[in-house]
Scaffold this motif. Sequence first.
Motif, PDB file in Angstrom:
ATOM      1  N   ALA A   1     -30.744 -16.041  23.504  1.00 34.08           N
ATOM      2  CA  ALA A   1     -30.634 -14.642  23.879  1.00 34.08           C
ATOM      3  C   ALA A   1     -31.871 -15.058  25.100  1.00 34.08           C
ATOM      4  O   ALA A   1     -32.502 -15.734  24.415  1.00 34.08           O
ATOM      5  CB  ALA A   1     -31.336 -13.969  22.885  1.00 34.08           C
ATOM      6  N   THR A   2     -32.180 -13.390  26.102  1.00 39.44           N
ATOM      7  CA  THR A   2     -32.625 -13.885  27.360  1.00 39.44           C
ATOM      8  C   THR A   2     -33.549 -12.609  27.632  1.00 39.44           C
ATOM      9  O   THR A   2     -34.234 -12.622  28.470  1.00 39.44           O
ATOM     10  CB  THR A   2     -31.901 -14.514  28.721  1.00 39.44           C
ATOM     11  OG1 THR A   2     -31.080 -13.250  29.027  1.00 39.44           O
ATOM     12  CG2 THR A   2     -31.563 -15.722  27.558  1.00 39.44           C
ATOM     13  N   GLU A   3     -32.399 -12.106  27.162  1.00 38.56           N
ATOM     14  CA  GLU A   3     -33.608  -9.857  27.415  1.00 38.56           C
ATOM     15  C   GLU A   3     -34.491  -9.687  26.627  1.00 38.56           C
ATOM     16  O   GLU A   3     -35.040 -10.395  25.626  1.00 38.56           O
ATOM     17  CB  GLU A   3     -32.396  -9.119  27.876  1.00 38.56           C
ATOM     18  CG  GLU A   3     -31.612 -10.212  29.145  1.00 38.56           C
ATOM     19  CD  GLU A   3     -32.026 -10.530  30.296  1.00 38.56           C
ATOM     20  OE1 GLU A   3     -32.954  -9.441  30.380  1.00 38.56           O
ATOM     21  OE2 GLU A   3     -30.935 -11.203  30.791  1.00 38.56           O
ATOM     22  N   PHE A   4     -34.953  -8.446  27.006  1.00 37.16           N
ATOM     23  CA  PHE A   4     -35.793  -7.332  26.394  1.00 37.16           C
ATOM     24  C   PHE A   4     -35.579  -6.226  25.255  1.00 37.16           C
ATOM     25  O   PHE A   4     -34.280  -5.665  25.656  1.00 37.16           O
ATOM     26  CB  PHE A   4     -37.194  -6.799  27.419  1.00 37.16           C
ATOM     27  CG  PHE A   4     -38.198  -8.672  27.321  1.00 37.16           C
ATOM     28  CD1 PHE A   4     -38.814  -8.832  27.455  1.00 37.16           C
ATOM     29  CD2 PHE A   4     -37.749  -8.776  28.785  1.00 37.16           C
ATOM     30  CE1 PHE A   4     -39.120 -10.097  27.851  1.00 37.16           C
ATOM     31  CE2 PHE A   4     -38.049 -10.309  29.319  1.00 37.16           C
ATOM     32  CZ  PHE A   4     -39.137 -10.561  28.294  1.00 37.16           C
ATOM     33  N   VAL A   5     -35.376  -6.576  24.451  1.00 38.51           N
ATOM     34  CA  VAL A   5     -34.867  -4.592  23.054  1.00 38.51           C
ATOM     35  C   VAL A   5     -35.942  -4.232  24.119  1.00 38.51           C
ATOM     36  O   VAL A   5     -36.641  -4.282  23.555  1.00 38.51           O
ATOM     37  CB  VAL A   5     -34.932  -5.326  21.557  1.00 38.51           C
ATOM     38  CG1 VAL A   5     -34.729  -4.077  21.262  1.00 38.51           C
ATOM     39  CG2 VAL A   5     -33.860  -6.835  22.401  1.00 38.51           C
ATOM     40  N   THR A   6     -34.737  -3.223  24.513  1.00 39.18           N
ATOM     41  CA  THR A   6     -35.718  -1.937  24.585  1.00 39.18           C
ATOM     42  C   THR A   6     -35.053  -0.647  23.512  1.00 39.18           C
ATOM     43  O   THR A   6     -34.072   0.117  24.733  1.00 39.18           O
ATOM     44  CB  THR A   6     -36.388  -1.098  26.398  1.00 39.18           C
ATOM     45  OG1 THR A   6     -34.944  -1.176  26.870  1.00 39.18           O
ATOM     46  CG2 THR A   6     -36.984  -2.328  26.244  1.00 39.18           C
ATOM     47  N   GLY A   7     -35.105  -0.033  23.028  1.00 39.12           N
ATOM     48  CA  GLY A   7     -34.784   0.695  21.872  1.00 39.12           C
ATOM     49  C   GLY A   7     -32.695   0.198  21.739  1.00 39.12           C
ATOM     50  O   GLY A   7     -32.844  -0.326  21.264  1.00 39.12           O
ATOM     51  N   ASP A   8     -31.846   0.834  22.020  1.00 43.44           N
ATOM     52  CA  ASP A   8     -30.749   0.733  22.252  1.00 43.44           C
ATOM     53  C   ASP A   8     -30.125  -0.339  23.421  1.00 43.44           C
ATOM     54  O   ASP A   8     -28.865   0.528  24.094  1.00 43.44           O
ATOM     55  CB  ASP A   8     -29.718   1.758  21.647  1.00 43.44           C
ATOM     56  CG  ASP A   8     -30.253   3.568  22.564  1.00 43.44           C
ATOM     57  OD1 ASP A   8     -30.486   2.939  24.157  1.00 43.44           O
ATOM     58  OD2 ASP A   8     -29.117   4.463  22.442  1.00 43.44           O
ATOM     59  N   THR A   9     -31.106  -0.400  24.223  1.00 42.95           N
ATOM     60  CA  THR A   9     -30.346  -1.620  25.793  1.00 42.95           C
ATOM     61  C   THR A   9     -30.867  -2.154  25.925  1.00 42.95           C
ATOM     62  O   THR A   9     -32.378  -2.733  25.121  1.00 42.95           O
ATOM     63  CB  THR A   9     -30.197  -0.372  26.816  1.00 42.95           C
ATOM     64  OG1 THR A   9     -29.859  -1.272  27.640  1.00 42.95           O
ATOM     65  CG2 THR A   9     -31.024   0.185  26.981  1.00 42.95           C
TER      66      THR A   9
END
Length: 310
Positions: A76-84
Amino acid sequence: MEFKLVYGNHGKDPFHIMDTLLLVKLSLEALGHKADLEAQMTPGKTNILLECFTYDFVEAMKEVARTPGTEFIIIATEFVTGDTFNDFSHVDEEPALDSHYDIPQYWRKRFRTFLLAQEKARAIWHLADSQVEPFRQATGHPRVAYLPHGYVEGFARVRHKPAEHKDIDAIFTGTLTRHRHTLIRELEQRGIRAVATKPVNFVQREDLVARAKIGLNIRQTGRWRYPSNSRYHFHLSNDSLLISEQCEVKCDLSPYIIEADTGRFADCCAEWLTDNAWASEARIRREQFMSGMPMPTLMAQLLDATNTQP
């Protein structure tokens, strides 16, 4: 053990993910494993996938998983921000110029397809230690871990020019944002020849770094909190002295990097260029990095921590 490092879900020429795949490939091979780059998933093998899935790809995962012995590890490469992913809309700056970071529906879909894909995964490895707990909470997956960026033989490829042939003072490669443009202009106003370019392929980037005296890590926006582990790792490994704008969140590579707050960033770059100690300092920091973070050892620990076998 045999691993397949899959890149086909990132397009025909996904040079932007190859640093990560090369790091993983060399680390696994250093431990005696077989690790191959493959465009497609291989039934019956352990497939390592960098996150970025379509619904069709998720369906293909389900088909491949029917073959006994098939496993998936998702990086995984991205940042979790709520439901996206990557919803930093509360930041009162444009995060990028003409960038996919400006398309919220893209990130919502990417988050949904990731949640579907991770249901088939043996483990999730994230590029940022700070995101391990958010991903555990978002997925409920029992094996989410940090993929360290340690030193491994074979990763360094830059052949630096002699000092008299270095015609670039400072190099930045990556998504160009308003904040990054602002700091680059500050350097130029100080008489520093700073080159900033969007992501380029291996050969182009290595040539630019070979011609540059120092490398730059600049936050995406003025309020961006996270360092770029991958950029830190590339410059450290390649004897390229990296000057980073200081980030609120630290990573395990931060002790090997020169960090300066935004107000002193241009001054810090100018000082290192004036002292002309950038080459020797880069070697010193790379040697410390080599001894402090040997990647084969770190990879062995990661495999043990995320293995499904008792």
